[in-house]
Design a protein around this motif. Sequence first.
Motif, PDB file in Angstrom:
ATOM      1  N   MET A  18      33.457  39.133  45.903  1.00 35.22           N
ATOM      2  CA  MET A  18      33.297  39.444  44.461  1.00 35.22           C
ATOM      3  C   MET A  18      34.181  38.694  43.455  1.00 35.22           C
ATOM      4  O   MET A  18      35.388  38.401  43.676  1.00 35.22           O
ATOM      5  N   LYS A  19      33.774  38.032  42.240  1.00 30.91           N
ATOM      6  CA  LYS A  19      34.328  37.658  41.358  1.00 30.91           C
ATOM      7  C   LYS A  19      34.987  38.576  40.660  1.00 30.91           C
ATOM      8  O   LYS A  19      34.326  39.446  39.968  1.00 30.91           O
ATOM      9  N   ILE A  20      36.205  38.386  40.154  1.00 31.52           N
ATOM     10  CA  ILE A  20      37.118  39.337  39.663  1.00 31.52           C
ATOM     11  C   ILE A  20      37.854  38.588  38.551  1.00 31.52           C
ATOM     12  O   ILE A  20      38.462  37.375  38.814  1.00 31.52           O
ATOM     13  N   TYR A  21      37.827  38.960  37.162  1.00 36.03           N
ATOM     14  CA  TYR A  21      38.577  38.453  36.317  1.00 36.03           C
ATOM     15  C   TYR A  21      39.843  39.549  35.920  1.00 36.03           C
ATOM     16  O   TYR A  21      39.544  40.752  35.888  1.00 36.03           O
ATOM     17  N   LEU A  22      41.107  39.133  36.147  1.00 39.17           N
ATOM     18  CA  LEU A  22      42.131  39.731  35.783  1.00 39.17           C
ATOM     19  C   LEU A  22      42.721  39.511  34.209  1.00 39.17           C
ATOM     20  O   LEU A  22      42.862  38.401  33.781  1.00 39.17           O
TER      21      LEU A  22
ATOM     22  N   SER B 231      31.616  35.492  33.565  1.00 35.42           N
ATOM     23  CA  SER B 231      31.189  34.948  35.104  1.00 35.42           C
ATOM     24  C   SER B 231      31.498  36.050  36.096  1.00 35.42           C
ATOM     25  O   SER B 231      31.126  36.106  37.060  1.00 35.42           O
ATOM     26  N   ALA B 232      32.542  36.853  35.630  1.00 30.59           N
ATOM     27  CA  ALA B 232      32.926  38.102  36.504  1.00 30.59           C
ATOM     28  C   ALA B 232      32.069  39.205  36.879  1.00 30.59           C
ATOM     29  O   ALA B 232      31.310  39.424  35.972  1.00 30.59           O
ATOM     30  N   ASP B 233      32.181  39.735  38.349  1.00 30.82           N
ATOM     31  CA  ASP B 233      31.400  40.969  38.335  1.00 30.82           C
ATOM     32  C   ASP B 233      32.212  42.074  38.169  1.00 30.82           C
ATOM     33  O   ASP B 233      31.724  43.109  37.941  1.00 30.82           O
TER      34      ASP B 233
ATOM     35  N   HIS C  57      26.313  46.665  31.616  1.00 33.19           N
ATOM     36  CA  HIS C  57      24.948  46.809  32.161  1.00 33.19           C
ATOM     37  C   HIS C  57      25.202  45.577  33.362  1.00 33.19           C
ATOM     38  O   HIS C  57      24.423  46.080  34.490  1.00 33.19           O
ATOM     39  N   THR C  58      25.975  44.942  33.472  1.00 35.81           N
ATOM     40  CA  THR C  58      25.973  44.079  34.453  1.00 35.81           C
ATOM     41  C   THR C  58      27.353  43.551  35.043  1.00 35.81           C
ATOM     42  O   THR C  58      27.399  42.798  35.897  1.00 35.81           O
ATOM     43  N   LYS C  59      28.340  44.486  34.828  1.00 39.89           N
ATOM     44  CA  LYS C  59      29.616  44.255  35.207  1.00 39.89           C
ATOM     45  C   LYS C  59      30.528  45.646  35.354  1.00 39.89           C
ATOM     46  O   LYS C  59      30.057  46.416  34.401  1.00 39.89           O
ATOM     47  N   LEU C  60      31.300  45.753  36.403  1.00 39.76           N
ATOM     48  CA  LEU C  60      32.271  46.569  36.336  1.00 39.76           C
ATOM     49  C   LEU C  60      33.341  46.408  35.470  1.00 39.76           C
ATOM     50  O   LEU C  60      34.082  45.205  35.701  1.00 39.76           O
TER      51      LEU C  60
ATOM     52  N   VAL D 135      35.688  52.274  30.012  1.00 33.96           N
ATOM     53  CA  VAL D 135      35.609  51.661  31.240  1.00 33.96           C
ATOM     54  C   VAL D 135      34.796  52.443  32.310  1.00 33.96           C
ATOM     55  O   VAL D 135      34.916  53.729  32.303  1.00 33.96           O
ATOM     56  N   ASP D 136      34.718  51.770  33.545  1.00 33.80           N
ATOM     57  CA  ASP D 136      34.101  52.677  34.686  1.00 33.80           C
ATOM     58  C   ASP D 136      35.168  53.259  35.345  1.00 33.80           C
ATOM     59  O   ASP D 136      34.743  54.421  35.829  1.00 33.80           O
ATOM     60  N   GLU D 137      36.603  52.850  35.478  1.00 32.59           N
ATOM     61  CA  GLU D 137      37.479  53.408  36.280  1.00 32.59           C
ATOM     62  C   GLU D 137      38.840  53.167  35.645  1.00 32.59           C
ATOM     63  O   GLU D 137      39.110  51.994  35.023  1.00 32.59           O
ATOM     64  N   ILE D 138      39.872  54.248  35.784  1.00 32.79           N
ATOM     65  CA  ILE D 138      40.793  54.063  35.358  1.00 32.79           C
ATOM     66  C   ILE D 138      41.795  54.416  36.382  1.00 32.79           C
ATOM     67  O   ILE D 138      41.705  55.757  37.037  1.00 32.79           O
ATOM     68  N   LEU D 139      42.633  53.513  36.732  1.00 34.62           N
ATOM     69  CA  LEU D 139      43.546  53.605  38.150  1.00 34.62           C
ATOM     70  C   LEU D 139      44.827  53.713  37.807  1.00 34.62           C
ATOM     71  O   LEU D 139      45.250  52.879  36.733  1.00 34.62           O
TER      72      LEU D 139
END
Length: 135
Positions: free
Chosen positions: A1-5, A62-64, A89-92, A107-111
């Motif tokens: 998975m491509k991740i952007y921090l 570019s990130a997922d 619609h295309t990214k978490l 956002v989708d998740e708050i951790l």
Amino acid sequence: MKIYLSASFTQRLKIRPVRDKLWSLGHNVVSTWLDETVRPDFLTEHEWQRKLAEKDRAEVLSADLFIMDADGISTGKAVELGLALGQFHTKLVWIVGNPKHIFHHLVDEILSDWESCFKKLETDFGIETLKDAST
């Protein structure tokens, strides 16, 4: 998975071990700002800043999965979050830490912390999941 921090630039030393852990879990971290170099002499400050912004924007898009560290104040990470939310619609989109304003609740998740983030990634997108997706 491509991740952007995403984080405050002053937090980059804190985030580098996070990137390393994500790599060890089999993810591709595309946040090159974590190892940013100094401006080349042949570029003006304006040219350099524009090129950095264009690069970061391309990496966010570019990130997922976009993950923002809530610590610190940064207008840059706020802009990056806006870019990521624009692709809902295309990214978490996740935040690690305490939300600071209303837009953080989109956002989708708050951790609560990075350990919780690693556990969620391993559960939802572990190495076996990544291997299955590539076959």
